[in-house]
Write an enzyme that holds these catalytic residues in place. Structure first.
Site, PDB file in Angstrom:
ATOM      1  N   TYR A 106      -7.830  -6.252  -0.472  1.00 53.38           N
ATOM      2  CA  TYR A 106      -7.085  -5.580  -0.058  1.00 53.38           C
ATOM      3  C   TYR A 106      -5.841  -5.150  -1.842  1.00 53.38           C
ATOM      4  CZ  TYR A 106      -2.623  -3.787   2.067  1.00 53.38           C
ATOM      5  OH  TYR A 106      -1.653  -2.748   2.124  1.00 53.38           O
ATOM      6  N   LYS A 165      -6.007  -1.680  -3.563  1.00 46.76           N
ATOM      7  CA  LYS A 165      -4.656  -1.125  -3.647  1.00 46.76           C
ATOM      8  C   LYS A 165      -3.657  -0.647  -5.439  1.00 46.76           C
ATOM      9  CE  LYS A 165      -2.881  -0.191   0.238  1.00 46.76           C
ATOM     10  NZ  LYS A 165      -2.972   0.891   0.846  1.00 46.76           N
TER      11      LYS A 165
HETATM   12  N1  LIG Z   1       3.476  -2.268   7.177  1.00 45.40           N
HETATM   13  C1  LIG Z   1       3.410  -3.178   5.652  1.00 45.40           C
HETATM   14  O1  LIG Z   1       4.096  -4.135   6.081  1.00 45.40           O
HETATM   15  C2  LIG Z   1       2.451  -3.196   4.220  1.00 45.40           C
HETATM   16  C3  LIG Z   1       2.682  -2.785   3.248  1.00 45.40           C
HETATM   17  C4  LIG Z   1       2.580  -2.861   2.445  1.00 45.40           C
HETATM   18  C5  LIG Z   1       1.341  -1.692   2.544  1.00 45.40           C
HETATM   19  N2  LIG Z   1       1.060  -0.816   3.591  1.00 45.40           N
HETATM   20  C6  LIG Z   1       0.837  -0.140   3.412  1.00 45.40           C
HETATM   21  O2  LIG Z   1       1.082   0.909   3.912  1.00 45.40           O
HETATM   22  C7  LIG Z   1       0.261   2.403   5.344  1.00 45.40           C
HETATM   23  C8  LIG Z   1       0.386   2.464   6.168  1.00 45.40           C
HETATM   24  O3  LIG Z   1       0.289   1.306   6.922  1.00 45.40           O
HETATM   25  P1  LIG Z   1       1.361   1.039   8.827  1.00 45.40           P
HETATM   26  O4  LIG Z   1       1.811  -0.860   8.423  1.00 45.40           O
HETATM   27  O5  LIG Z   1       2.161   2.087   8.811  1.00 45.40           O
HETATM   28  O6  LIG Z   1       0.211   0.794   9.042  1.00 45.40           O
HETATM   29  P2  LIG Z   1      -0.402   1.076  10.958  1.00 45.40           P
HETATM   30  O7  LIG Z   1       0.469   0.661  11.800  1.00 45.40           O
HETATM   31  O8  LIG Z   1      -1.562  -0.567  10.721  1.00 45.40           O
HETATM   32  O9  LIG Z   1      -0.975   2.255  10.894  1.00 45.40           O
HETATM   33  C9  LIG Z   1      -2.604   2.482  10.813  1.00 45.40           C
HETATM   34  C10 LIG Z   1      -2.034   3.890  10.922  1.00 45.40           C
HETATM   35  O10 LIG Z   1      -3.511   4.351  10.310  1.00 45.40           O
HETATM   36  C11 LIG Z   1      -4.783   4.674  11.172  1.00 45.40           C
HETATM   37  N3  LIG Z   1      -5.853   4.229  10.253  1.00 45.40           N
HETATM   38  C12 LIG Z   1      -6.458   3.162  10.189  1.00 45.40           C
HETATM   39  N4  LIG Z   1      -7.834   2.739  10.020  1.00 45.40           N
HETATM   40  C13 LIG Z   1      -7.981   4.282   9.940  1.00 45.40           C
HETATM   41  C14 LIG Z   1      -9.710   5.077   9.408  1.00 45.40           C
HETATM   42  N5  LIG Z   1     -10.512   4.163   9.472  1.00 45.40           N
HETATM   43  N6  LIG Z   1      -9.543   6.193  10.088  1.00 45.40           N
HETATM   44  C15 LIG Z   1      -8.120   7.229  10.154  1.00 45.40           C
HETATM   45  N7  LIG Z   1      -6.523   6.702  10.459  1.00 45.40           N
HETATM   46  C16 LIG Z   1      -7.416   4.601  10.056  1.00 45.40           C
HETATM   47  C17 LIG Z   1      -4.484   3.899  12.189  1.00 45.40           C
HETATM   48  O11 LIG Z   1      -4.894   4.830  13.639  1.00 45.40           O
HETATM   49  P3  LIG Z   1      -5.895   4.323  14.078  1.00 45.40           P
HETATM   50  O12 LIG Z   1      -6.047   2.958  14.343  1.00 45.40           O
HETATM   51  O13 LIG Z   1      -5.916   5.714  15.112  1.00 45.40           O
HETATM   52  O14 LIG Z   1      -7.614   5.351  13.893  1.00 45.40           O
HETATM   53  C18 LIG Z   1      -2.640   3.844  11.836  1.00 45.40           C
HETATM   54  O15 LIG Z   1      -2.183   5.558  12.611  1.00 45.40           O
HETATM   55  C19 LIG Z   1      -1.092   1.530   4.418  1.00 45.40           C
HETATM   56  O16 LIG Z   1      -1.799   2.014   3.727  1.00 45.40           O
HETATM   57  C20 LIG Z   1      -0.441   0.186   4.113  1.00 45.40           C
HETATM   58  O17 LIG Z   1      -1.892  -0.474   3.483  1.00 45.40           O
HETATM   59  C21 LIG Z   1       2.184  -1.578   4.886  1.00 45.40           C
END
Ligand SMILES: NC(=O)c1ccc[n+]([C@@H]2O[C@H](COP(=O)([O-])OP(=O)(O)OC[C@H]3O[C@@H](n4cnc5c(N)ncnc54)[C@H](OP(=O)(O)O)[C@@H]3O)[C@@H](O)[C@H]2O)c1
Length: 253
Positions: free
Chosen positions: A142, A146
């Site tokens: 991951y 990134k």
């Molecule tokens: N939360 C954290 O602590 C954190 C920290 C650093 C970076 N990030 C980054 O922030 C971004 C959003 O994270 P989040 O925490 O909001 O994640 P989340 O709550 O798990 O939401 C992920 C979203 O992406 C969609 N998704 C996942 N796989 C997909 C696919 N193959 N095709 C289409 N849609 C897909 C999911 O919907 P479906 O499952 O319905 O597809 C959901 O809407 C990501 O890039 C993550 O790496 C998050």
């Protein structure tokens, strides 16, 4: 603050929950049209698509143009992480699926959206992670994907900012979303790791393990607010940049 986004059209990947859903809501509050994509459609993501499918980006961009006739911004937000036990346990298939979701989708959606963005002078924001600059073995694949997103964004900025399209990155730190609270998510993993109830484990992680200066996890709305700003004309001179939204986690100069 009026970000002057009224009448503009944005595409947000991974928009059914978490940061992506918050981006859709903040853009709508600003008077813009935001079209969201996810595998399982929700109010904030009414296009069903898997961003790892090779043809998905082109079909999704065509659908947005068919519905709204223009595109002013792309948010490459879809991503995900599978915590690993160590480098030797990560298979070729794991590496490929991690790069498909976290890097190749960014490349494909950017490529599909750029012709329309060049017509409007639009902007791209990619959602990376603090892990890009703070790699560790449980996130080995991951973090590498990134880090590559940071590089791609700079290249896009160098090539397309002269033609009116900006490219920037936001790098969230620990942010409380479904990624944390889903069954088997980060919060439960921390509870197992520290042998504490979930909330006590999160508190221990924030204060004692990570020493986050703000003393708490971030929220999806806090990340979304920065993304909306970077999409807006107020950020017209910001391109090739990376903005951390991590509660002061990374302290290197
Ligand atoms: N939360 C954290 O602590 C954190 C920290 C650093 C970076 N990030 C980054 O922030 C971004 C959003 O994270 P989040 O925490 O909001 O994640 P989340 O709550 O798990 O939401 C992920 C979203 O992406 C969609 N998704 C996942 N796989 C997909 C696919 N193959 N095709 C289409 N849609 C897909 C999911 O919907 P479906 O499952 O319905 O597809 C959901 O809407 C990501 O890039 C993550 O790496 C998050």
């Amino acid at each position: 603050m009026d970000l002057h986004l009224s009448g503009k059209v944005f595409l947000v990947t991974g928009a059914s929950v978490g940061i992506g859903a918050a981006v859709v809501r903040v853009l709508e509050d600003e008077g813009a049209t935001a079209v969201g994509v996810a595998r399982k459609p929700q109010r904030t993501a009414d296009i069903a698509a898997d961003v790892t499918d090779i043809g998905a980006a082109g079909l999704v961009v065509d659908e947005v143009l068919h519905r709204h006739g223009r595109l002013d911004g792309l948010v490459n937000n879809a991503g995900g992480v599978e915590p690993r036990t160590g480098f030797l346990a990560v298979t070729d298939e794991d590496w490929l699926s991690s790069f498909d979701l976290n890097l190749h989708s960014v490349v494909r959606f950017s490529r599909a959206a750029l012709p329309a963005l060049l017509r409007t002078g639009g902007a791209i924001v990619h959602v990376a992670s603090e892990a890009a600059r703070f790699p560790d073995y449980p996130l080995v694949d991951y973090a590498a994907a990134k880090t590559a997103v940071l590089s791609v964004s700079k290249s896009l900025s160098a090539e397309f900012a002269p033609r009116g399209v900006r490219s920037n990155v936001v790098s969230p730190g620990p942010t409380r979303t479904w990624l944390w609270d889903r069954p088997g998510g980060f919060a439960e993993k921390l509870a197992e790791r520290f042998d504490l109830p979930v909330e006590a484990a999160v508190e221990h992680f924030v204060r004692d393990v990570r020493g986050l200066p703000t003393g708490r996890l971030g929220t999806a709305d806090e990340v979304a607010g920065v993304i909306a700003y970077l999409l807006s004309p107020s950020a017209a001179q910001v391109t090739g940049a990376e903005w951390a939204i991590d509660g002061g986690a990374l302290r290197q100069l």
